[in-house]
Design a protein around this motif. Structure first.
Motif, PDB file in Angstrom:
ATOM      1  N   VAL A  36       0.927  -1.162   0.090  1.00 24.77           N
ATOM      2  CA  VAL A  36       0.197  -0.036   0.151  1.00 24.77           C
ATOM      3  C   VAL A  36       0.941   1.311  -0.059  1.00 24.77           C
ATOM      4  CG1 VAL A  36      -1.721   1.240   1.241  1.00 24.77           C
ATOM      5  CG2 VAL A  36      -1.999  -0.989   0.942  1.00 24.77           C
ATOM      6  N   PRO A  37       2.040   1.304   0.779  1.00 26.45           N
ATOM      7  CA  PRO A  37       2.733   2.498   0.940  1.00 26.45           C
ATOM      8  C   PRO A  37       3.322   2.844  -0.448  1.00 26.45           C
ATOM      9  CG  PRO A  37       2.900   1.536   2.809  1.00 26.45           C
ATOM     10  CD  PRO A  37       2.347   0.714   2.124  1.00 26.45           C
ATOM     11  N   ALA A  38       3.995   1.908  -0.904  1.00 27.15           N
ATOM     12  CA  ALA A  38       4.697   1.848  -2.389  1.00 27.15           C
ATOM     13  C   ALA A  38       3.583   2.429  -3.429  1.00 27.15           C
ATOM     14  CB  ALA A  38       5.470   0.807  -2.597  1.00 27.15           C
ATOM     15  N   SER A  39       2.479   1.728  -3.570  1.00 27.43           N
ATOM     16  CA  SER A  39       1.582   1.960  -4.522  1.00 27.43           C
ATOM     17  C   SER A  39       1.135   3.504  -4.267  1.00 27.43           C
ATOM     18  CB  SER A  39       0.107   1.010  -4.285  1.00 27.43           C
ATOM     19  OG  SER A  39       0.671  -0.297  -4.899  1.00 27.43           O
ATOM     20  N   SER A  40       0.860   3.803  -2.941  1.00 26.42           N
ATOM     21  CA  SER A  40       0.367   5.286  -2.848  1.00 26.42           C
ATOM     22  C   SER A  40       1.169   5.999  -3.148  1.00 26.42           C
ATOM     23  CB  SER A  40       0.072   5.328  -1.314  1.00 26.42           C
ATOM     24  OG  SER A  40      -0.311   6.654  -0.939  1.00 26.42           O
ATOM     25  N   ARG A  41       2.433   5.907  -3.128  1.00 28.80           N
ATOM     26  CA  ARG A  41       3.486   6.862  -3.631  1.00 28.80           C
ATOM     27  C   ARG A  41       3.501   6.935  -5.037  1.00 28.80           C
ATOM     28  NH1 ARG A  41       6.383   4.536   0.320  1.00 28.80           N
ATOM     29  NH2 ARG A  41       7.537   3.030  -0.827  1.00 28.80           N
ATOM     30  N   TRP A  42       3.683   5.674  -6.043  1.00 24.16           N
ATOM     31  CA  TRP A  42       3.243   5.700  -7.146  1.00 24.16           C
ATOM     32  C   TRP A  42       2.113   6.442  -7.843  1.00 24.16           C
ATOM     33  CZ3 TRP A  42       0.608   3.621 -11.373  1.00 24.16           C
ATOM     34  CH2 TRP A  42       1.215   3.516 -12.633  1.00 24.16           C
ATOM     35  N   THR A  44       2.435  10.011  -7.394  1.00 22.57           N
ATOM     36  CA  THR A  44       3.173  10.847  -8.425  1.00 22.57           C
ATOM     37  C   THR A  44       2.544  10.936  -9.984  1.00 22.57           C
ATOM     38  OG1 THR A  44       5.210  10.285  -7.116  1.00 22.57           O
ATOM     39  CG2 THR A  44       5.495  10.721  -9.750  1.00 22.57           C
ATOM     40  N   LEU A  45       1.758   9.688 -10.162  1.00 27.65           N
ATOM     41  CA  LEU A  45       1.090   9.554 -11.457  1.00 27.65           C
ATOM     42  C   LEU A  45       0.184  10.543 -11.713  1.00 27.65           C
ATOM     43  CD1 LEU A  45       0.860   7.612 -13.910  1.00 27.65           C
ATOM     44  CD2 LEU A  45      -0.876   6.468 -12.720  1.00 27.65           C
ATOM     45  N   LEU A  46      -0.686  10.682 -10.720  1.00 29.09           N
ATOM     46  CA  LEU A  46      -1.966  11.313 -10.650  1.00 29.09           C
ATOM     47  C   LEU A  46      -1.697  12.971 -10.252  1.00 29.09           C
ATOM     48  CD1 LEU A  46      -4.512   8.523  -9.854  1.00 29.09           C
ATOM     49  CD2 LEU A  46      -3.540   9.240 -12.236  1.00 29.09           C
ATOM     50  N   ALA A  47      -0.584  13.335  -9.760  1.00 25.43           N
ATOM     51  CA  ALA A  47      -0.282  14.726  -9.312  1.00 25.43           C
ATOM     52  C   ALA A  47      -1.332  14.732  -8.079  1.00 25.43           C
ATOM     53  CB  ALA A  47      -0.742  15.741 -10.029  1.00 25.43           C
ATOM     54  N   ALA A  48      -1.447  13.754  -7.091  1.00 22.50           N
ATOM     55  CA  ALA A  48      -2.537  13.817  -6.118  1.00 22.50           C
ATOM     56  C   ALA A  48      -1.816  13.660  -4.578  1.00 22.50           C
ATOM     57  CB  ALA A  48      -3.288  12.515  -6.099  1.00 22.50           C
ATOM     58  N   ARG A  49      -2.498  13.393  -3.814  1.00 21.75           N
ATOM     59  CA  ARG A  49      -2.050  13.203  -2.473  1.00 21.75           C
ATOM     60  C   ARG A  49      -2.690  12.156  -1.585  1.00 21.75           C
ATOM     61  NH1 ARG A  49      -5.614  15.066   1.277  1.00 21.75           N
ATOM     62  NH2 ARG A  49      -7.120  16.255   0.349  1.00 21.75           N
ATOM     63  N   SER A  50      -1.901  11.795  -0.531  1.00 25.84           N
ATOM     64  CA  SER A  50      -2.471  10.784   0.446  1.00 25.84           C
ATOM     65  C   SER A  50      -3.689  11.412   1.153  1.00 25.84           C
ATOM     66  CB  SER A  50      -1.535  10.464   1.431  1.00 25.84           C
ATOM     67  OG  SER A  50      -2.141   9.595   2.514  1.00 25.84           O
ATOM     68  N   GLY A  51      -4.765  10.546   1.288  1.00 26.13           N
ATOM     69  CA  GLY A  51      -6.106  11.086   2.164  1.00 26.13           C
ATOM     70  C   GLY A  51      -6.098  10.202   3.335  1.00 26.13           C
ATOM     71  N   HIS A  52      -5.250   9.226   3.618  1.00 28.56           N
ATOM     72  CA  HIS A  52      -5.548   8.401   4.656  1.00 28.56           C
ATOM     73  C   HIS A  52      -4.246   7.937   5.390  1.00 28.56           C
ATOM     74  CE1 HIS A  52      -6.732   4.554   6.629  1.00 28.56           C
ATOM     75  NE2 HIS A  52      -7.795   5.247   6.847  1.00 28.56           N
ATOM     76  N   GLY A  53      -3.403   7.285   4.449  1.00 27.28           N
ATOM     77  CA  GLY A  53      -2.043   6.766   5.061  1.00 27.28           C
ATOM     78  C   GLY A  53      -2.429   5.481   5.620  1.00 27.28           C
ATOM     79  N   GLY A  54      -1.370   4.813   5.334  1.00 26.90           N
ATOM     80  CA  GLY A  54      -1.524   3.331   6.151  1.00 26.90           C
ATOM     81  C   GLY A  54      -0.846   2.358   5.429  1.00 26.90           C
ATOM     82  N   TYR A  89      -4.472   0.442   4.101  1.00 26.16           N
ATOM     83  CA  TYR A  89      -5.634   0.976   3.318  1.00 26.16           C
ATOM     84  C   TYR A  89      -5.231   2.536   2.932  1.00 26.16           C
ATOM     85  CZ  TYR A  89      -9.796   3.211   2.219  1.00 26.16           C
ATOM     86  OH  TYR A  89     -10.801   4.047   1.807  1.00 26.16           O
ATOM     87  N   GLU A  90      -5.637   3.043   1.903  1.00 24.95           N
ATOM     88  CA  GLU A  90      -5.067   4.253   1.472  1.00 24.95           C
ATOM     89  C   GLU A  90      -6.156   5.114   0.669  1.00 24.95           C
ATOM     90  OE1 GLU A  90      -3.811   7.193   1.752  1.00 24.95           O
ATOM     91  OE2 GLU A  90      -1.590   7.218   1.246  1.00 24.95           O
ATOM     92  N   GLN A  91      -6.281   6.215   0.888  1.00 23.37           N
ATOM     93  CA  GLN A  91      -7.355   6.919  -0.236  1.00 23.37           C
ATOM     94  C   GLN A  91      -6.209   7.979  -0.739  1.00 23.37           C
ATOM     95  OE1 GLN A  91     -10.008   8.863   2.412  1.00 23.37           O
ATOM     96  NE2 GLN A  91     -11.063   6.909   2.917  1.00 23.37           N
ATOM     97  N   ILE A  92      -6.364   7.816  -2.271  1.00 28.02           N
ATOM     98  CA  ILE A  92      -5.729   8.742  -3.281  1.00 28.02           C
ATOM     99  C   ILE A  92      -6.548  10.074  -3.339  1.00 28.02           C
ATOM    100  CG2 ILE A  92      -4.492   9.207  -5.080  1.00 28.02           C
ATOM    101  CD1 ILE A  92      -3.069   7.279  -3.294  1.00 28.02           C
ATOM    102  N   MET A  93      -6.357  11.174  -3.077  1.00 25.27           N
ATOM    103  CA  MET A  93      -6.845  12.271  -3.172  1.00 25.27           C
ATOM    104  C   MET A  93      -6.612  13.536  -4.250  1.00 25.27           C
ATOM    105  SD  MET A  93      -9.267  11.911  -0.865  1.00 25.27           S
ATOM    106  CE  MET A  93     -10.102  13.447  -0.417  1.00 25.27           C
ATOM    107  N   LEU A 150      -9.254   7.276  -5.793  1.00 27.76           N
ATOM    108  CA  LEU A 150      -8.983   5.802  -5.830  1.00 27.76           C
ATOM    109  C   LEU A 150      -8.613   5.381  -4.412  1.00 27.76           C
ATOM    110  CD1 LEU A 150      -7.935   3.470  -7.587  1.00 27.76           C
ATOM    111  CD2 LEU A 150      -5.508   4.179  -7.541  1.00 27.76           C
ATOM    112  N   GLN A 151      -8.815   4.081  -4.017  1.00 30.24           N
ATOM    113  CA  GLN A 151      -8.582   3.623  -2.884  1.00 30.24           C
ATOM    114  C   GLN A 151      -7.758   2.609  -3.048  1.00 30.24           C
ATOM    115  OE1 GLN A 151     -12.281   3.234  -0.080  1.00 30.24           O
ATOM    116  NE2 GLN A 151     -13.176   3.329  -2.267  1.00 30.24           N
ATOM    117  N   LEU A 152      -6.665   1.929  -2.082  1.00 28.46           N
ATOM    118  CA  LEU A 152      -5.699   0.962  -2.260  1.00 28.46           C
ATOM    119  C   LEU A 152      -5.993   0.273  -0.736  1.00 28.46           C
ATOM    120  CD1 LEU A 152      -2.715   3.156  -3.167  1.00 28.46           C
ATOM    121  CD2 LEU A 152      -4.059   1.906  -4.762  1.00 28.46           C
ATOM    122  N   HIS A 153      -6.050  -0.947  -1.096  1.00 27.14           N
ATOM    123  CA  HIS A 153      -6.105  -2.057   0.035  1.00 27.14           C
ATOM    124  C   HIS A 153      -5.208  -3.284  -0.179  1.00 27.14           C
ATOM    125  CE1 HIS A 153      -8.143  -4.694   2.815  1.00 27.14           C
ATOM    126  NE2 HIS A 153      -9.064  -3.790   2.846  1.00 27.14           N
TER     127      HIS A 153
END
Length: 129
Positions: free
Chosen positions: A12-18, A21-31, A34-38, A45-48
């Motif tokens: 999750v953390p590695a996918s969140s960073r990816w 960067t790809l979407l010029a977005a930010r973390s909305g949850h972190g962990g 589980y993560e929310q891409i904002m 997008l949600q990552l689980h």
């Protein structure tokens, strides 16, 4: 109504960073599970993590390709900037950048670290602008 797709990932953390960067977005949850891409104030997008929380409907992490025919498709105001971000990530490009004459826009198709297909597309009508 607003779509909030969720994908299962191995890290999750590695996918969140990816994706940030790809979407010029930010973390909305972190962990780690589980993560929310904002993007702005919207979750896009949600990552689980595959094995977290025993969600049987996430699918089998051994069965590839992931997505079963579903593509993660994102529209962007600045297609050229998106291509630069993809280059910076050294993402595996599957197609493009190319012109989609049916939609009169440009697209680039990439594969994320877990194997999902992600498409970034410029606004409709951006070809010839």
């Amino acid at each position: 109504m607003q779509a909030q797709p969720l994908i299962a990932v191995s890290d999750v953390p590695a996918s969140s960073r990816w994706y940030q960067t790809l979407l010029a977005a930010r973390s909305g949850h972190g962990g780690r599970e589980y993560e929310q891409i904002m993007h702005g104030e919207r979750m896009i997008l949600q990552l689980h993590r595959w094995d977290a929380h025993g969600h049987v409907n996430l699918g089998d992490p051994e069965s590839r390709p992931y997505g079963n025919g579903v593509l993660l498709w994102f529209w962007t105001d600045d297609f050229d900037d998106a291509v630069e971000r993809i280059t910076a990530l050294s993402a595996k490009v599957l197609e493009g950048p190319k012109e989609n004459t049916n939609a009169s826009h440009r697209e680039i198709w990439v594969r994320d670290p877990d194997g999902y297909v992600v498409v970034l597309a410029g606004p409709y009508g951006d070809v010839g602008m």
